[in-house]
Motif scaffolding. Structure first.
Motif, PDB file in Angstrom:
ATOM      1  N   ILE A  31       0.842  -1.199   0.000  1.00 22.24           N
ATOM      2  CA  ILE A  31       0.000   0.000   0.000  1.00 22.24           C
ATOM      3  C   ILE A  31       0.874   1.245   0.000  1.00 22.24           C
ATOM      4  O   ILE A  31       0.615   2.203  -0.736  1.00 22.24           O
ATOM      5  CB  ILE A  31      -0.968  -0.001   1.208  1.00 22.24           C
ATOM      6  N   TYR A  32       1.912   1.257   0.841  1.00 26.49           N
ATOM      7  CA  TYR A  32       2.834   2.397   0.852  1.00 26.49           C
ATOM      8  C   TYR A  32       3.457   2.602  -0.527  1.00 26.49           C
ATOM      9  O   TYR A  32       3.546   3.727  -1.018  1.00 26.49           O
ATOM     10  CB  TYR A  32       3.962   2.186   1.872  1.00 26.49           C
ATOM     11  N   THR A  33       3.882   1.523  -1.154  1.00 18.53           N
ATOM     12  CA  THR A  33       4.503   1.626  -2.475  1.00 18.53           C
ATOM     13  C   THR A  33       3.502   2.128  -3.510  1.00 18.53           C
ATOM     14  O   THR A  33       3.821   2.995  -4.324  1.00 18.53           O
ATOM     15  CB  THR A  33       5.075   0.259  -2.905  1.00 18.53           C
ATOM     16  N   PHE A  34       2.291   1.608  -3.480  1.00 18.21           N
ATOM     17  CA  PHE A  34       1.269   2.008  -4.447  1.00 18.21           C
ATOM     18  C   PHE A  34       0.864   3.465  -4.268  1.00 18.21           C
ATOM     19  O   PHE A  34       0.706   4.202  -5.248  1.00 18.21           O
ATOM     20  CB  PHE A  34       0.042   1.101  -4.318  1.00 18.21           C
ATOM     21  N   THR A  35       0.683   3.914  -3.019  1.00 17.96           N
ATOM     22  CA  THR A  35       0.184   5.269  -2.782  1.00 17.96           C
ATOM     23  C   THR A  35       1.271   6.331  -2.767  1.00 17.96           C
ATOM     24  O   THR A  35       1.000   7.485  -3.082  1.00 17.96           O
ATOM     25  CB  THR A  35      -0.604   5.343  -1.457  1.00 17.96           C
ATOM     26  N   HIS A  36       2.500   5.949  -2.383  1.00 17.92           N
ATOM     27  CA  HIS A  36       3.545   6.960  -2.224  1.00 17.92           C
ATOM     28  C   HIS A  36       4.713   6.818  -3.181  1.00 17.92           C
ATOM     29  O   HIS A  36       5.500   7.748  -3.333  1.00 17.92           O
ATOM     30  CB  HIS A  36       4.117   6.908  -0.800  1.00 17.92           C
ATOM     31  N   GLY A  37       4.875   5.647  -3.764  1.00 14.02           N
ATOM     32  CA  GLY A  37       6.055   5.392  -4.583  1.00 14.02           C
ATOM     33  C   GLY A  37       7.124   4.678  -3.764  1.00 14.02           C
ATOM     34  O   GLY A  37       7.074   4.649  -2.530  1.00 14.02           O
ATOM     35  N   ASN A  38       8.112   4.115  -4.459  1.00 15.23           N
ATOM     36  CA  ASN A  38       9.144   3.307  -3.800  1.00 15.23           C
ATOM     37  C   ASN A  38       9.985   4.086  -2.799  1.00 15.23           C
ATOM     38  O   ASN A  38      10.252   3.615  -1.699  1.00 15.23           O
ATOM     39  CB  ASN A  38      10.064   2.660  -4.838  1.00 15.23           C
ATOM     40  N   GLU A  39      10.425   5.279  -3.180  1.00 17.89           N
ATOM     41  CA  GLU A  39      11.320   6.060  -2.317  1.00 17.89           C
ATOM     42  C   GLU A  39      10.646   6.442  -0.997  1.00 17.89           C
ATOM     43  O   GLU A  39      11.206   6.241   0.078  1.00 17.89           O
ATOM     44  CB  GLU A  39      11.785   7.314  -3.057  1.00 17.89           C
ATOM     45  N   THR A  40       9.437   6.965  -1.086  1.00 18.86           N
ATOM     46  CA  THR A  40       8.721   7.366   0.122  1.00 18.86           C
ATOM     47  C   THR A  40       8.320   6.149   0.945  1.00 18.86           C
ATOM     48  O   THR A  40       8.368   6.187   2.172  1.00 18.86           O
ATOM     49  CB  THR A  40       7.473   8.196  -0.253  1.00 18.86           C
ATOM     50  N   ALA A  41       7.947   5.075   0.287  1.00 17.69           N
ATOM     51  CA  ALA A  41       7.580   3.849   0.998  1.00 17.69           C
ATOM     52  C   ALA A  41       8.750   3.347   1.825  1.00 17.69           C
ATOM     53  O   ALA A  41       8.571   2.904   2.969  1.00 17.69           O
ATOM     54  CB  ALA A  41       7.118   2.782   0.019  1.00 17.69           C
ATOM     55  N   THR A  42       9.950   3.426   1.267  1.00 18.40           N
ATOM     56  CA  THR A  42      11.135   2.999   2.001  1.00 18.40           C
ATOM     57  C   THR A  42      11.339   3.852   3.245  1.00 18.40           C
ATOM     58  O   THR A  42      11.667   3.337   4.320  1.00 18.40           O
ATOM     59  CB  THR A  42      12.380   3.082   1.093  1.00 18.40           C
ATOM     60  N   LYS A  43      11.128   5.164   3.126  1.00 19.22           N
ATOM     61  CA  LYS A  43      11.245   6.052   4.290  1.00 19.22           C
ATOM     62  C   LYS A  43      10.191   5.727   5.341  1.00 19.22           C
ATOM     63  O   LYS A  43      10.475   5.721   6.543  1.00 19.22           O
ATOM     64  CB  LYS A  43      11.091   7.514   3.864  1.00 19.22           C
ATOM     65  N   LEU A  44       8.964   5.474   4.892  1.00 21.03           N
ATOM     66  CA  LEU A  44       7.870   5.202   5.825  1.00 21.03           C
ATOM     67  C   LEU A  44       8.017   3.863   6.538  1.00 21.03           C
ATOM     68  O   LEU A  44       7.474   3.678   7.625  1.00 21.03           O
ATOM     69  CB  LEU A  44       6.527   5.251   5.098  1.00 21.03           C
ATOM     70  N   MET A  45       8.730   2.928   5.936  1.00 22.36           N
ATOM     71  CA  MET A  45       8.887   1.605   6.529  1.00 22.36           C
ATOM     72  C   MET A  45      10.009   1.544   7.560  1.00 22.36           C
ATOM     73  O   MET A  45      10.170   0.545   8.237  1.00 22.36           O
ATOM     74  CB  MET A  45       9.127   0.550   5.444  1.00 22.36           C
ATOM     75  N   GLY A  46      10.786   2.604   7.723  1.00 20.54           N
ATOM     76  CA  GLY A  46      11.844   2.631   8.726  1.00 20.54           C
ATOM     77  C   GLY A  46      13.196   2.281   8.144  1.00 20.54           C
ATOM     78  O   GLY A  46      13.297   1.641   7.105  1.00 20.54           O
ATOM     79  N   SER A  47      14.248   2.691   8.866  1.00 23.63           N
ATOM     80  CA  SER A  47      15.598   2.494   8.344  1.00 23.63           C
ATOM     81  C   SER A  47      16.342   1.341   9.022  1.00 23.63           C
ATOM     82  O   SER A  47      17.243   0.772   8.433  1.00 23.63           O
ATOM     83  CB  SER A  47      16.406   3.787   8.492  1.00 23.63           C
TER      84      SER A  47
END
Length: 146
Positions: free
Chosen positions: A33-49
């Protein structure tokens, strides 16, 4: 009475389906869902480092999804209540809840840079959901006083 009662049931079932679907997706498919709604780069940020951050975020998303799923199930159960006064009370409460969500999104979520555009879409969604309850209240008010 039957038209406002069936409208109440319809609105509840619609909101229930939205909540159950969203909750289920949040529990099991949040990365997609993060990838679909925000794109790969933002999804990676939202998923934590770090792995620890990722675990905390996944756990939080899962519990939020479970809560949303439960709310959808409760709204489904409420859809069968035939008491006109309760329906009116419930609709007012739901409309106020959606208005508070809009205020929360406008005042706080839009400040998070990576969520700014999603916040706008979600705010529009909250406004539409609140309007469904307001329309029900208007229809039931017209029935009551006509």
């Amino acid at each position: 009475m039957t038209s406002s009662s069936s409208a109440f049931s319809t609105i509840c079932i619609l909101h229930s389906l939205i909540a159950i679907t969203s909750g289920t997706l949040m529990m099991f498919q949040m990365k997609e869902i993060y990838t679909f709604t925000h794109g790969n780069e933002t999804a990676t940020k939202l998923m934590g480092s770090t792995p620890h951050d990722q675990l905390l975020i996944r756990t939080s998303d899962s519990f939020s999804g479970l809560l949303l799923f439960d709310i959808g199930f409760l709204i489904f159960m409420v859809s069968f209540v035939k008491d006109r006064e309760f329906q009116s009370f419930f609709a007012k409460g739901c409309a106020v809840l959606h208005v508070f969500m809009v205020l929360w999104r406008v005042n706080f979520e839009r400040r998070v840079e990576v969520l700014a555009w999603v916040c706008l879409r979600q705010t529009v969604g909250d406004i539409l959901l609140a309007l469904s309850w307001v329309l029900f209240l208007v229809c039931s008010w017209r029935e009551k006083y006509d």
